[in-house]
Design an enzyme around this catalytic site. Structure first.
Site, short mmCIF file in Angstrom:
data_model
loop_
_atom_site.label_atom_id
_atom_site.label_comp_id
_atom_site.label_asym_id
_atom_site.label_seq_id
_atom_site.Cartn_x
_atom_site.Cartn_y
_atom_site.Cartn_z
N ASN A 9 0.85 -1.18 0.00
CA ASN A 9 0.00 0.00 0.00
C ASN A 9 0.89 1.24 0.00
O ASN A 9 1.50 1.58 1.02
CB ASN A 9 -0.90 -0.03 1.25
CG ASN A 9 -1.77 1.22 1.36
OD1 ASN A 9 -1.91 2.00 0.43
ND2 ASN A 9 -2.36 1.41 2.54
N LYS A 11 -0.02 4.26 -0.25
CA LYS A 11 -0.69 5.40 0.40
C LYS A 11 -0.51 6.66 -0.46
O LYS A 11 -0.55 6.56 -1.68
CB LYS A 11 -0.19 5.58 1.83
CG LYS A 11 -0.32 4.29 2.65
CD LYS A 11 0.00 4.48 4.11
CE LYS A 11 -0.16 3.16 4.86
NZ LYS A 11 0.07 3.32 6.32
N HIS A 93 -9.27 0.89 5.55
CA HIS A 93 -8.00 1.11 6.24
C HIS A 93 -8.23 2.09 7.39
O HIS A 93 -9.05 2.99 7.29
CB HIS A 93 -6.97 1.66 5.26
CG HIS A 93 -5.57 1.63 5.78
ND1 HIS A 93 -5.10 2.57 6.67
CD2 HIS A 93 -4.53 0.79 5.55
CE1 HIS A 93 -3.84 2.30 6.96
NE2 HIS A 93 -3.47 1.22 6.29
N GLU A 95 -6.69 4.54 8.34
CA GLU A 95 -6.50 5.94 7.97
C GLU A 95 -7.73 6.49 7.28
O GLU A 95 -8.06 7.69 7.41
CB GLU A 95 -5.26 6.07 7.09
CG GLU A 95 -3.98 5.82 7.87
CD GLU A 95 -2.80 5.39 7.03
OE1 GLU A 95 -1.75 5.08 7.63
OE2 GLU A 95 -2.92 5.34 5.79
N GLU A 163 -4.76 -5.06 10.83
CA GLU A 163 -3.76 -4.02 11.03
C GLU A 163 -4.03 -3.30 12.35
O GLU A 163 -4.86 -2.38 12.40
CB GLU A 163 -3.79 -3.02 9.87
CG GLU A 163 -3.35 -3.57 8.55
CD GLU A 163 -2.91 -2.46 7.60
OE1 GLU A 163 -1.86 -2.61 6.98
OE2 GLU A 163 -3.62 -1.45 7.49
N GLY A 169 3.16 2.06 10.97
CA GLY A 169 4.15 3.11 10.80
C GLY A 169 4.87 3.52 12.07
O GLY A 169 5.59 4.51 12.08
N SER A 209 3.89 -2.26 10.41
CA SER A 209 5.35 -2.27 10.61
C SER A 209 5.99 -3.60 10.22
O SER A 209 6.90 -4.09 10.89
CB SER A 209 5.71 -1.90 12.05
OG SER A 209 5.30 -0.58 12.35
#
Length: 249
Positions: A9, A11, A93, A95, A163, A169, A209
């Site tokens: 991904n 992003k 996701h 985000e 996730e 991250g 990660s």
């Protein structure tokens, strides 16, 4: 037998120059023994598909609208992604859930649209650090699954990615036991809802990660069929370490 999947991904990263990373990846893996998918930003999707045409590398989108067309400025339909060369789309996701306020029912509608268009829906689920510390992880995951996954799901059109939000991250990764607990829970829930055949055929990815250094250990965990990778998928050399670990798992 579930075919393993390494999904990247990108992003909101990537300009035209980064398409060379896809070319490099395709040269490195002319015949991978696992599926390899890159989800670039929409501005690169068609060119990315052209770049890997006639190779075994696939491309996908990062989101889609629930409607097939209409007055939705700035949005992209599942059919448009398919037309641009996508075979899959990431949905739900964290985000998107956080930045755009997407709810389970929104993701479910998008997933239905993706499946109807012929795309694989990669539906993301995951808990926050606060929820993890309150021992609410499985309740959160179960609720997200019930609300986000459509009834028409099969092993062909659904992929579930776990996730944990607090690991994306940050460099932090759950213990292998924690990953296994959630993946086993997801598998059991899928089998209970869709039957053993479908439930066992859906691929489950871990994301958060994932790096070449920890990938092998993660891929050895029960019911982990691959990874949804963020930053480490931007460079072919970095992503290669993860693909190699998956091929050797």
């Amino acid at each position: 037998m579930r075919r393993k999947l390494a999904a990247g991904n990108w992003k909101m990263n990537g300009m035209s120059a980064e398409l060379e990373e896809l070319s490099t990846l395709a040269r490195m893996y002319p015949s991978p023994t696992v599926d390899v998918l890159i989800c670039p930003p929409a501005t690169l999707l068609h060119r990315a598909a052209s770049t890997v045409q006639a190779t075994d590398i696939q491309v996908g989108g990062q989101d889609c609208h629930a409607n097939t067309s209409g007055a939705h400025t700035g949005d992209i339909s599942a059919g448009m992604l398919l037309d641009a060369g996508a075979s899959a789309v990431i949905l739900g996701h964290s985000e998107r859930r956080e930045d755009h306020g997407e709810q389970n029912e929104d993701i479910r509608a998008k997933a239905r649209a993706a499946m109807d268009a012929g795309l694989k829906a990669i539906i993301c689920v995951g808990e926050s650090l606060e929820q993890r510390e309150a021992a609410n992880t499985l309740d959160i995951i179960g609720g997200q699954m019930s609300g986000s996954i459509p009834d028409q799901s099969t092993g062909e059109n659904l992929i579930v990615a776990y996730e944990p939000i607090w690991a994306i991250g940050t460099g932090k990764v759950p213990t292998l036991d924690e990953i296994g607990e959630v993946h086993d829970f997801i598998r059991t829930r899928l089998e209970r809802r869709f039957g053993e055949g479908v439930g066992r055929s859906v691929r489950l990815l871990y994301g958060g990660s994932v790096k070449p250094g920890n990938a092998a250990d993660i891929f050895a965990v029960s019911n982990v069929d691959g990874a949804l990778v963020g930053g480490a998928s931007l460079k072919a050399q970095d992503f290669a370490g993860i693909i190699d670990a998956l091929q050797n798992a």
